[in-house]
Design a protein around this motif. Structure first.
Motif, PDB file in Angstrom:
ATOM      1  N   ILE A 184       0.893  -1.164   0.000  1.00  0.00           N
ATOM      2  CA  ILE A 184       0.000   0.000   0.000  1.00  0.00           C
ATOM      3  C   ILE A 184       0.928   1.211   0.000  1.00  0.00           C
ATOM      4  N   HIS A 185       0.942   1.946  -1.080  1.00  0.00           N
ATOM      5  CA  HIS A 185       1.918   3.025  -1.218  1.00  0.00           C
ATOM      6  C   HIS A 185       1.679   4.142  -0.195  1.00  0.00           C
ATOM      7  N   GLU A 186       2.787   4.711   0.282  1.00  0.00           N
ATOM      8  CA  GLU A 186       2.751   5.776   1.298  1.00  0.00           C
ATOM      9  C   GLU A 186       1.904   5.360   2.499  1.00  0.00           C
ATOM     10  N   PHE A 187       2.202   4.163   2.959  1.00  0.00           N
ATOM     11  CA  PHE A 187       1.396   3.583   4.035  1.00  0.00           C
ATOM     12  C   PHE A 187       1.446   4.432   5.301  1.00  0.00           C
ATOM     13  N   ALA A 188       2.601   5.052   5.575  1.00  0.00           N
ATOM     14  CA  ALA A 188       2.699   5.871   6.780  1.00  0.00           C
ATOM     15  C   ALA A 188       1.657   6.991   6.770  1.00  0.00           C
ATOM     16  N   GLY A 236      -6.211   6.477  -0.207  1.00  0.00           N
ATOM     17  CA  GLY A 236      -4.913   6.830  -0.769  1.00  0.00           C
ATOM     18  C   GLY A 236      -5.011   8.082  -1.633  1.00  0.00           C
ATOM     19  N   ARG A 237      -5.989   8.106  -2.513  1.00  0.00           N
ATOM     20  CA  ARG A 237      -6.095   9.259  -3.433  1.00  0.00           C
ATOM     21  C   ARG A 237      -6.408  10.530  -2.670  1.00  0.00           C
ATOM     22  N   ARG A 238      -7.190  10.406  -1.595  1.00  0.00           N
ATOM     23  CA  ARG A 238      -7.449  11.579  -0.766  1.00  0.00           C
ATOM     24  C   ARG A 238      -6.140  12.122  -0.170  1.00  0.00           C
ATOM     25  N   HIS A 239      -5.171  11.248   0.012  1.00  0.00           N
ATOM     26  CA  HIS A 239      -3.864  11.678   0.517  1.00  0.00           C
ATOM     27  C   HIS A 239      -2.888  11.974  -0.627  1.00  0.00           C
ATOM     28  N   GLY A 240      -3.397  12.043  -1.849  1.00  0.00           N
ATOM     29  CA  GLY A 240      -2.538  12.421  -2.969  1.00  0.00           C
ATOM     30  C   GLY A 240      -1.687  11.292  -3.522  1.00  0.00           C
ATOM     31  N   VAL A 241      -2.042  10.053  -3.217  1.00  0.00           N
ATOM     32  CA  VAL A 241      -1.279   8.919  -3.751  1.00  0.00           C
ATOM     33  C   VAL A 241      -1.888   8.521  -5.101  1.00  0.00           C
ATOM     34  N   GLU A 242      -1.085   8.556  -6.152  1.00  0.00           N
ATOM     35  CA  GLU A 242      -1.636   8.315  -7.492  1.00  0.00           C
ATOM     36  C   GLU A 242      -2.072   6.853  -7.666  1.00  0.00           C
ATOM     37  N   HIS A 243      -1.184   5.951  -7.246  1.00  0.00           N
ATOM     38  CA  HIS A 243      -1.484   4.517  -7.414  1.00  0.00           C
ATOM     39  C   HIS A 243      -1.432   3.868  -6.042  1.00  0.00           C
TER      40      HIS A 243
END
Lengths: 286, 286, 286, 286
Positions: C115-119, C174-181
């Protein structure tokens, strides 16, 4: 096989040695390029000289790349002589007592390579260890038995001679058991003042070994490398593979030779094993 | 010193042996009442017979009381013969290769006790191990060397005789080194069919050892104990201390004796060490 | 990232699954060829169904290639459903509670990916876990939180739907936090009867996943492979990379799809994440 | 529950703190006399200030009594502030991330005691941690969540106030979940300059806590104790149980109080939890 680094010089933060370089020992633990194995994940160890009469030793069975305690210690320990070793087991169990460096009194020892067909020759080699030292052997590696043979044969008084005699003995016993090329080795040992490093193999095709160019030359070549500004002129690295890709920084230790890093001029000499002067009586089961 | 349990009988879930009893081996790992130490937290091991030619062995350096993998395996492995051991190191390192039970081929071996002044006698004892077996010694304990001495002296053909000869040898070599009482032991060994258990010490003041009353009697005494309803009549436990406080359930193995748990009638005999028939030549460094 | 194997079929000795194949999972632990990392040495785990209500789980922080206990268990445990996983940490600590497979009741779960940018998203995701399940999260990985989200969203009743909803939620947060994928995944889960396996990533460029050709065809192709003679016709393997180089044996699980291995006809379907039907209120610090 | 020691004063070799005293922390790891458990074998940790911006932390899951690396480090690290902790798990897994001391920036934190019914209140407490800190929680203990609550509530600016507010919050949330006595604690925290130590429990029956008499008095009482001759007058120990049986050396920290060990006069004050000023909105699953 394994990878190792020996440092001698002005006190150095272990972090600068183990983590900062591009192709650091920690990076090599996962992706060695010159080693017999690419992965060296079967435990590691560091040894250093600080407070106390004997060097400190920290060894762990975890892969070095993910050991949090190693990272902590690296950031908090500075020392003038540091040994670091990452292990790729050639069969013996992954346990702390099989991790390098090994210690006896003020001496440290680490080894990359193998005593071939060790299971066959182990008993004869262990018998050749001085009886008063025998019970100090804690692990089950060829490297530790090699260390205790060198101690038996005078390491504390004459390191190059003792290693030559130990290798001569290993070759004699190996050949008696039909092993064509009994030993493959790069070895570093230190008493906390000088460092001795050996490159040798029975087939004269030894694992790589390098020593760093002297620091004043390095500073001219690489003025941007900050760590060099803090290093004394006498600082020296001996490594199984270069820590950075820096042209002019690394010199090959020639096949069948050994070097001494010491106060004053360092030295480089040919290395020749010395066969036992008289036949070794190998006792059988009584 | 240590604590151990040997089970032989109808297939038993290891959980019923290790976790369910009030004063189970796991409870003893933290609070032994009859052991030389109250805490036995220096690693543990289990051995069992199932699929495959050789018994399975699971050993770990963690204290048994908090090892999650042990709890998992205990709930998923059933076996007709189970050995379990918790360790209190008498000095040698805490590492898997020092955890009991030890295995060789189809044989398992576990030991509670000590070879006194082992550092002094270790070399002589190791020399007495058959050269073809020497390289199989993986750890650094007295218990494992004892096992390999027994194997050298015929364990696979005549377990009571081999153990008597091994103890005789240990006593002979110990006394030659000035050790008054060379050995203290309870030992269990098995080939997957029968179990042999020994209680002996040179000073004739051996650690405790108990065997369980036969199952049919136990069922009459304790009809409420559900595990007994699943146990065959021939099921038997041998333990270094009782697993439950059940009057009538546990019988002392007498000082200097050994028992055999086997198909048919179990046996109990006196145990006498057997000194070597001829002097042992202990080779010195050649 | 990681590597995993799921087996379902006639009872199989874990050794045949983990050690025997040429490019076995154990071999992949040191030299993966299709993984995001070549080394997967940050712990491992196996799960299997046998005696007992819940599956057994054995997990360790050591590299799989040198874990002696794993080798022992592999030779002594047979099971009709086996999950095995080797880990290459994407940052979270190497500890047993971070090793796959994860278990809840009769369910096992393992994941390769991230899960990208999990932190950044961890707190929001953990809040979306059912409060009654929250305290069951023992480790610190993205994979375990993903499992508990799937459990929260109905895994036990409708695995494909629950995973679709969990992935939809992860993408939304994730997208709400700006993570593209937000997610990259192959996942396997089982209740001990059927196995579900998913291949998906937000960028539609997912890690590899393969399933084995049916056994009767394999037997015709490779009559010399002894293990096939013991396998039932319904036996099936799902793997992150093939275990042997056998033409015709391995089929790609297509991008964005999932399969069901079950009694009767296995199935393969497209996989589409399902976004939450209503906005997720993410509570701030009160 | 656990045992801990905090030292502040002239640089001290950790060996003098952890191994030399008769009833040292290492001895307590096997035989605590005042702890809730006699055995504290579920991991340990030390923290110290030396080179580097942040304190060093060494944590291990092995029992302290047989950890060779701890013994090595103790003999080679000197520091003016040392925290040491041995753990007896109250249920959470034995893993490095659950070992004390915990660190955030320059701060260390260690705890003996328990947040009762932690599984019930864990989610609410974790939600009260500042979202920017949430992902820094690496383990699964009550003690670490307590630390992050204190950080959230101002530890770095006002340690006594922040701990009072954290305890007030824990009591409020615990009582809302029907827990009569939500917390039991002795806590030590430091920023590398001062040390704060707290003794409190909701039932006002707290675990023991002691501080050492000032060094000049100790020197008069025990002129034979060599370690005192090297200690500065401001050196101070705070311990969960006395390290030696020295009449006059140890003073009880009173129930519901806290002390500050600092440059200049040390202080001792009453401790009163501070309930949250406004209701805590505990968000449910959205």
């Amino acid at each position: 096989m394994c990878r190792w680094v020996a440092y001698s010089g002005s006190p150095l933060l272990i972090d600068d040695l183990l983590y900062k370089p591009t192709h650091s020992l920690i990076a090599q633990s996962m992706h060695s390029t010159l080693g017999a194995e690419t992965t060296n994940g079967d435990g590691f160890g560091i040894g250093w000289y600080g407070v106390g009469d004997t060097p400190g030793v920290f060894r762990s069975v975890e892969p070095a790349w993910n050991d949090r305690n190693l990272r902590e210690l690296a950031r908090h320990i500075e020392a003038p002589i540091v040994f670091a070793h990452i292990r790729a087991s050639s069969g013996s169990p992954v346990q702390q007592t099989n991790c390098h460096p090994f210690r006896y009194g003020r001496w440290l020892w680490m080894h990359n390579g193998v005593i071939h067909e060790f299971a066959s020759v182990k008993r004869d080699l262990a018998l050749a260890v001085d009886p008063s030292l025998y019970a100090h052997i804690e692990g089950s590696t060829d490297s530790e038995v090699f260390f205790f043979l060198a101690l038996t044969l005078g390491l504390e008084d004459d390191p190059p001679g003792a290693v030559a005699r130990a290798v001569g003995l290993i070759e004699e016993i190996g050949r008696r058991h039909g092993v064509e090329h009994p030993i493959q080795m790069t070895v570093a040992t230190t008493n906390g003042s000088s460092v001795w490093a050996f490159r040798y193999s029975s087939e004269h095709d030894s694992r790589t070994l390098f020593y760093s160019t002297d620091v004043s030359t390095l500073r001219e070549l690489y003025p941007e490398l900050e760590v060099l500004s803090r290093a004394s002129d006498e600082s020296r690295l001996i490594v199984s593979e270069p820590l950075r890709d820096l042209p002019g920084a690394w010199n090959v230790v020639p096949e069948s030779s050994y070097g001494i890093v010491q106060s004053g001029q360092d030295e480089l000499h040919p290395f020749t094993p010395q066969a036992p002067s008289r036949p070794i009586a190998v006792p059988a089961l009584s």
